[in-house]
Design a protein around this motif. Sequence first.
Motif, PDB file in Angstrom:
ATOM      1  N   LEU A   1      11.210 -36.181  -2.353  1.00 39.94           N
ATOM      2  CA  LEU A   1      10.076 -36.965  -2.847  1.00 39.94           C
ATOM      3  C   LEU A   1       9.597 -36.386  -4.166  1.00 39.94           C
ATOM      4  O   LEU A   1       9.286 -37.127  -5.116  1.00 39.94           O
ATOM      5  CB  LEU A   1       8.942 -36.958  -1.827  1.00 39.94           C
ATOM      6  CG  LEU A   1       7.640 -37.614  -2.292  1.00 39.94           C
ATOM      7  CD1 LEU A   1       7.841 -39.103  -2.559  1.00 39.94           C
ATOM      8  CD2 LEU A   1       6.527 -37.395  -1.279  1.00 39.94           C
TER       9      LEU A   1
ATOM     10  N   THR B   1      12.007 -37.438  -6.847  1.00 38.83           N
ATOM     11  CA  THR B   1      11.904 -38.873  -7.075  1.00 38.83           C
ATOM     12  C   THR B   1      10.716 -39.199  -7.963  1.00 38.83           C
ATOM     13  O   THR B   1      10.838 -39.911  -8.968  1.00 38.83           O
ATOM     14  CB  THR B   1      11.772 -39.620  -5.732  1.00 38.83           C
ATOM     15  OG1 THR B   1      12.936 -39.377  -4.933  1.00 38.83           O
ATOM     16  CG2 THR B   1      11.635 -41.125  -5.964  1.00 38.83           C
TER      17      THR B   1
ATOM     18  N   LEU C   1      17.458 -41.772  -9.976  1.00 37.39           N
ATOM     19  CA  LEU C   1      16.248 -42.121  -9.227  1.00 37.39           C
ATOM     20  C   LEU C   1      16.603 -42.751  -7.887  1.00 37.39           C
ATOM     21  O   LEU C   1      16.017 -42.413  -6.854  1.00 37.39           O
ATOM     22  CB  LEU C   1      15.389 -43.078 -10.047  1.00 37.39           C
ATOM     23  CG  LEU C   1      14.121 -43.612  -9.358  1.00 37.39           C
ATOM     24  CD1 LEU C   1      13.139 -42.483  -9.081  1.00 37.39           C
ATOM     25  CD2 LEU C   1      13.474 -44.701 -10.205  1.00 37.39           C
TER      26      LEU C   1
ATOM     27  N   ALA D   1      15.607 -41.179  -4.258  1.00 40.63           N
ATOM     28  CA  ALA D   1      14.727 -41.974  -3.410  1.00 40.63           C
ATOM     29  C   ALA D   1      15.392 -42.300  -2.073  1.00 40.63           C
ATOM     30  O   ALA D   1      14.741 -42.277  -1.020  1.00 40.63           O
ATOM     31  CB  ALA D   1      14.326 -43.264  -4.124  1.00 40.63           C
ATOM     32  N   THR D   2      16.698 -42.582  -2.105  1.00 40.86           N
ATOM     33  CA  THR D   2      17.423 -42.887  -0.870  1.00 40.86           C
ATOM     34  C   THR D   2      17.468 -41.680   0.055  1.00 40.86           C
ATOM     35  O   THR D   2      17.220 -41.793   1.262  1.00 40.86           O
ATOM     36  CB  THR D   2      18.854 -43.347  -1.194  1.00 40.86           C
ATOM     37  OG1 THR D   2      18.803 -44.536  -1.987  1.00 40.86           O
ATOM     38  CG2 THR D   2      19.635 -43.637   0.085  1.00 40.86           C
TER      39      THR D   2
ATOM     40  N   LEU E   1      14.008 -41.186   1.622  1.00 42.85           N
ATOM     41  CA  LEU E   1      13.701 -42.130   2.692  1.00 42.85           C
ATOM     42  C   LEU E   1      14.501 -41.827   3.956  1.00 42.85           C
ATOM     43  O   LEU E   1      13.975 -41.909   5.077  1.00 42.85           O
ATOM     44  CB  LEU E   1      13.966 -43.563   2.215  1.00 42.85           C
ATOM     45  CG  LEU E   1      13.013 -44.082   1.131  1.00 42.85           C
ATOM     46  CD1 LEU E   1      13.484 -45.428   0.607  1.00 42.85           C
ATOM     47  CD2 LEU E   1      11.586 -44.162   1.658  1.00 42.85           C
TER      48      LEU E   1
END
Length: 225
Positions: free
Chosen positions: A69, A72, A133, A137-138, A141
């Motif tokens: 995070l 990101t 990015l 981000a993947t 998550l």
Amino acid sequence: MRRFVYENSLSIFFGVLFLATLVAQSFAGQHAFNADQLAHDAMPVSWRDYVLSPEFGGAVLENWQSEFLQFTLFILATVWLVQKGSNESKRLDEAGLESDREQKVGRHASENAPSSAKQERGLRRFAFENSLLLAMATIFLLSWGGQSLNSWRAYNGDRREHGGSTLRWSEYVVNADFWERSLENWQSEFLAVGTFAVFTIYLRQRGSPESKPVGAPHDETAASG
């Protein structure tokens, strides 16, 4: 092989540190878990069982999600936001996505540029332009989701041991226990990134690209030593 190790020494160094600390965490966590088991007159578990347990999975993924995070948000924020004097920021007049010429894409791409960067437009180039990015981000998550599942299982296991009722996953992800675990990691990551961006204005480390040159003025932005 020697040249390969030299050319990739930074990633190899941190890869070895990652594996060593992950293994050390598993043994330390097993001992702490078994101490708690014995304190409650329960059976200790083997190292293998502990590594496969939701307690270990939740503890590991709890840290991973906060790290990714951090990256990101930092990648996204540094597109638009600047910090005068910090080498972690782009120059003050370069905020934004920049032109195709500045980014060397499309007809401005060099001969040895990645093929996706040579595309004039389209989904392929868009995905490549934002691939760093999207990857961060993947992973964030996925690890955050994995943390929620493992922490949910551990939380319900503890509730059952104490004769309490269990929660559905959808109930757990809005529970204070889940958010306390997440936020205690997030705040430390945001503090570290913010202070690092400010420290690079006034502090130096000779030879490191994470610092501006030792003799650079404090207000020089986007310099690297």
